[in-house]
Design a protein around this motif. Structure first.
Motif, PDB file in Angstrom:
ATOM      1  N   THR A 127       0.888  -1.091  -0.200  1.00 48.18           N
ATOM      2  CA  THR A 127      -0.025   0.023  -0.080  1.00 48.18           C
ATOM      3  C   THR A 127       0.948   1.247  -0.134  1.00 48.18           C
ATOM      4  N   ALA A 128       0.847   1.842  -0.980  1.00 48.72           N
ATOM      5  CA  ALA A 128       1.772   2.965  -1.209  1.00 48.72           C
ATOM      6  C   ALA A 128       1.253   4.321  -0.520  1.00 48.72           C
ATOM      7  N   LEU A 129       2.091   5.079   0.045  1.00 49.39           N
ATOM      8  CA  LEU A 129       1.750   6.355   0.845  1.00 49.39           C
ATOM      9  C   LEU A 129       1.849   7.397  -0.166  1.00 49.39           C
ATOM     10  N   ASP A 130       0.710   8.044  -0.427  1.00 47.04           N
ATOM     11  CA  ASP A 130       0.453   8.947  -1.306  1.00 47.04           C
ATOM     12  C   ASP A 130       1.468  10.320  -1.237  1.00 47.04           C
ATOM     13  N   MET A 131       1.943  10.694  -2.238  1.00 48.08           N
ATOM     14  CA  MET A 131       2.671  11.801  -2.099  1.00 48.08           C
ATOM     15  C   MET A 131       1.858  13.059  -1.598  1.00 48.08           C
ATOM     16  N   PHE A 132       2.498  13.884  -0.768  1.00 48.97           N
ATOM     17  CA  PHE A 132       1.851  14.934  -0.066  1.00 48.97           C
ATOM     18  C   PHE A 132       2.601  16.294  -0.835  1.00 48.97           C
ATOM     19  N   MET A 133       1.541  17.068  -1.383  1.00 50.40           N
ATOM     20  CA  MET A 133       2.082  18.115  -2.101  1.00 50.40           C
ATOM     21  C   MET A 133       1.463  19.660  -1.480  1.00 50.40           C
ATOM     22  N   SER A 134       2.372  20.428  -1.478  1.00 50.86           N
ATOM     23  CA  SER A 134       2.021  21.842  -0.844  1.00 50.86           C
ATOM     24  C   SER A 134       2.555  22.914  -1.186  1.00 50.86           C
ATOM     25  N   ILE A 135       2.060  23.997  -1.510  1.00 51.96           N
ATOM     26  CA  ILE A 135       2.426  25.183  -2.104  1.00 51.96           C
ATOM     27  C   ILE A 135       1.896  26.276  -0.816  1.00 51.96           C
ATOM     28  N   HIS A 136       2.731  27.267  -0.370  1.00 55.60           N
ATOM     29  CA  HIS A 136       2.548  27.800   0.918  1.00 55.60           C
ATOM     30  C   HIS A 136       3.644  29.201   0.970  1.00 55.60           C
ATOM     31  N   GLY A 137       2.976  30.359   1.404  1.00 54.25           N
ATOM     32  CA  GLY A 137       3.739  31.527   1.434  1.00 54.25           C
ATOM     33  C   GLY A 137       3.354  32.373   2.573  1.00 54.25           C
ATOM     34  N   LEU A 138       4.113  33.474   2.679  1.00 51.62           N
ATOM     35  CA  LEU A 138       3.709  34.777   3.639  1.00 51.62           C
ATOM     36  C   LEU A 138       4.291  35.750   3.154  1.00 51.62           C
ATOM     37  N   LEU A 139       3.424  36.871   2.755  1.00 49.74           N
ATOM     38  CA  LEU A 139       3.550  37.882   1.882  1.00 49.74           C
ATOM     39  C   LEU A 139       3.212  39.252   2.804  1.00 49.74           C
ATOM     40  N   GLU A 140       4.121  40.067   3.096  1.00 58.75           N
ATOM     41  CA  GLU A 140       3.956  41.323   3.760  1.00 58.75           C
ATOM     42  C   GLU A 140       3.460  42.362   2.814  1.00 58.75           C
ATOM     43  N   LEU A 141       2.383  43.061   3.276  1.00 61.26           N
ATOM     44  CA  LEU A 141       1.823  44.158   2.754  1.00 61.26           C
ATOM     45  C   LEU A 141       2.415  45.655   3.078  1.00 61.26           C
ATOM     46  N   PRO A 142       2.765  46.531   2.150  1.00 57.05           N
ATOM     47  CA  PRO A 142       3.248  47.716   2.346  1.00 57.05           C
ATOM     48  C   PRO A 142       2.131  48.831   3.416  1.00 57.05           C
ATOM     49  N   ILE A 143       1.670  48.438   4.223  1.00 55.84           N
ATOM     50  CA  ILE A 143       0.924  49.048   5.012  1.00 55.84           C
ATOM     51  C   ILE A 143       1.218  49.111   6.352  1.00 55.84           C
ATOM     52  N   LEU A 144       0.825  50.014   7.234  1.00 56.92           N
ATOM     53  CA  LEU A 144       0.885  50.136   8.545  1.00 56.92           C
ATOM     54  C   LEU A 144       2.429  50.275   9.206  1.00 56.92           C
ATOM     55  N   ARG A 145       3.376  50.303   8.263  1.00 55.98           N
ATOM     56  CA  ARG A 145       4.700  50.336   8.837  1.00 55.98           C
ATOM     57  C   ARG A 145       5.277  51.517   9.588  1.00 55.98           C
ATOM     58  N   ASP A 146       4.470  52.839   9.508  1.00 48.99           N
ATOM     59  CA  ASP A 146       4.558  53.876  10.003  1.00 48.99           C
ATOM     60  C   ASP A 146       4.206  53.831  11.457  1.00 48.99           C
ATOM     61  N   TYR A 147       3.419  52.863  11.792  1.00 48.17           N
ATOM     62  CA  TYR A 147       2.796  52.629  13.126  1.00 48.17           C
ATOM     63  C   TYR A 147       3.485  51.696  13.738  1.00 48.17           C
ATOM     64  N   ASN A 148       4.815  51.168  13.510  1.00 47.79           N
ATOM     65  CA  ASN A 148       5.474  49.946  14.045  1.00 47.79           C
ATOM     66  C   ASN A 148       4.925  48.939  13.944  1.00 47.79           C
TER      67      ASN A 148
END
Length: 322
Positions: A197-218
């Motif tokens: 019984t073959a273990l199925d491949m696990f595929m994942s696409i993932h990410g974290l993206l910073e948006l250019p907002i709120l930087r002036d408020y630390n």
């Protein structure tokens, strides 16, 4: 006390499927989804995450992931070890895997890095068959229990297998995008002797993206997502994270089932709240998942994560490169 089990269950083991554990806090300890993060912090780093699923039911699942890795500047590489342990309390099924992870870093621009990686490991599965009681072991006249059975299905208490995976990662100081494929060799996980019984491949696409907002408020605001597929199963987690003063973090994510095999299944399966904080190189995270399906009073799912940076001791919450 031993449990009685039917022959139907025994032979269904040949056709059973297995799913990899999934963590809500994948962006807090990204090593859980991509081995390309091995050594990505230019220091020695260790972390652990503990997950408890459905504690309100008789059937609950506990999962732990731990890792330690280091950056070797002389070879432009990261090397580390990770451990995954997964246990179902009712069936006593247990899965453990130890992996050796390697990542190589390439500078694409002054701010972006490319990190291909490989992961090689050994896994073991155990179903606790010593607790199974078959019909021919019971003598109803004498009341005695035999320790042997003539059942044709020969069950293996422990299965050991070799496994390897590969990942790619693109990252800059506060943003990253990656993809990974586990179980490239589709190892045999059958619990029946001489079956495959073959273990199925696990595929994942993932990410974290910073948006250019709120930087002036630390403050910093991020979008995050993790799309996964294994066999016929799929899942998409997506949401946002807010970081204040590099010390405190709040995130809200939705766990969804975008490609429903059963038309009666729910698209939205849970809403996940995540809180985090940092202190002198330590990073702590706690999350709770609110069930949105009709499964009942499950007690939800919660995770606790802790990681430590041995060298940088930075309080930058979402930074990778300093």
């Amino acid at each position: 006390m031993k449990r009685t089990i039917t022959f139907i269950f025994l032979f269904s083991l040949k056709f059973c499927f297995s799913q990899d554990p999934v963590f809500t806090q994948f962006f807090m300890i990204p090593e859980t989804v991509n081995s390309g993060f091995t050594g990505a912090y230019d220091s020695t780093k260790a972390g652990i995450i503990h997950r408890v699923q459905w504690p309100g039911l008789d059937f609950s699942v506990n999962t732990q992931f731990a890792h330690i890795d280091n950056w070797f500047e002389e070879i432009n590489s990261g090397l580390g070890i990770s451990l995954l342990n997964h246990k179902e309390t009712q069936t006593r099924y247990n899965f453990t895997q130890v992996n050796l992870n390697y990542a190589y870093e390439v500078n694409i621009t002054d701010t972006w890095y490319f990190r291909p990686s490989i992961s090689i490991g050994v896994g073991t599965k155990n179903f606790g068959f010593q607790n199974i009681l078959l019909e021919d072991q019971i003598n109803i006249f004498s009341g005695l229990i035999s320790t042997t059975s003539i059942d044709p299905a020969i069950l293996e208490d422990n299965i050991r297998f070799f496994d390897y995976s590969a990942s790619i990662l693109f990252m800059k100081e506060r943003s990253w995008l990656g993809a990974s494929i586990r179980h490239l060799n589709k190892p045999n996980i059958s619990l029946l002797y001489n079956e495959n019984t073959a273990l199925d491949m696990f595929m994942s696409i993932h990410g974290l993206l910073e948006l250019p907002i709120l930087r002036d408020y630390n403050s910093h605001f991020f979008l995050t997502a993790n799309a996964m597929k294994q066999g016929e199963y799929n899942r998409l987690d997506f949401g946002s994270q807010y970081v204040y003063n590099e010390r405190f973090s709040l995130a809200l994510l939705a766990a969804t089932n975008p490609i429903r095999v059963n038309p009666d299944s729910h698209f939205l399966t849970s809403i996940n709240a995540v809180f985090g904080m940092t202190h002198e190189g330590w990073k702590f995270g706690y999350s709770y998942s609110f069930n949105t399906t009709n499964i009942g009073r499950t007690g939800g799912v919660y995770e606790l994560s802790i990681s430590y940076d041995f060298e940088n001791n930075s309080n930058c919450f979402a930074c990778i490169k300093y």
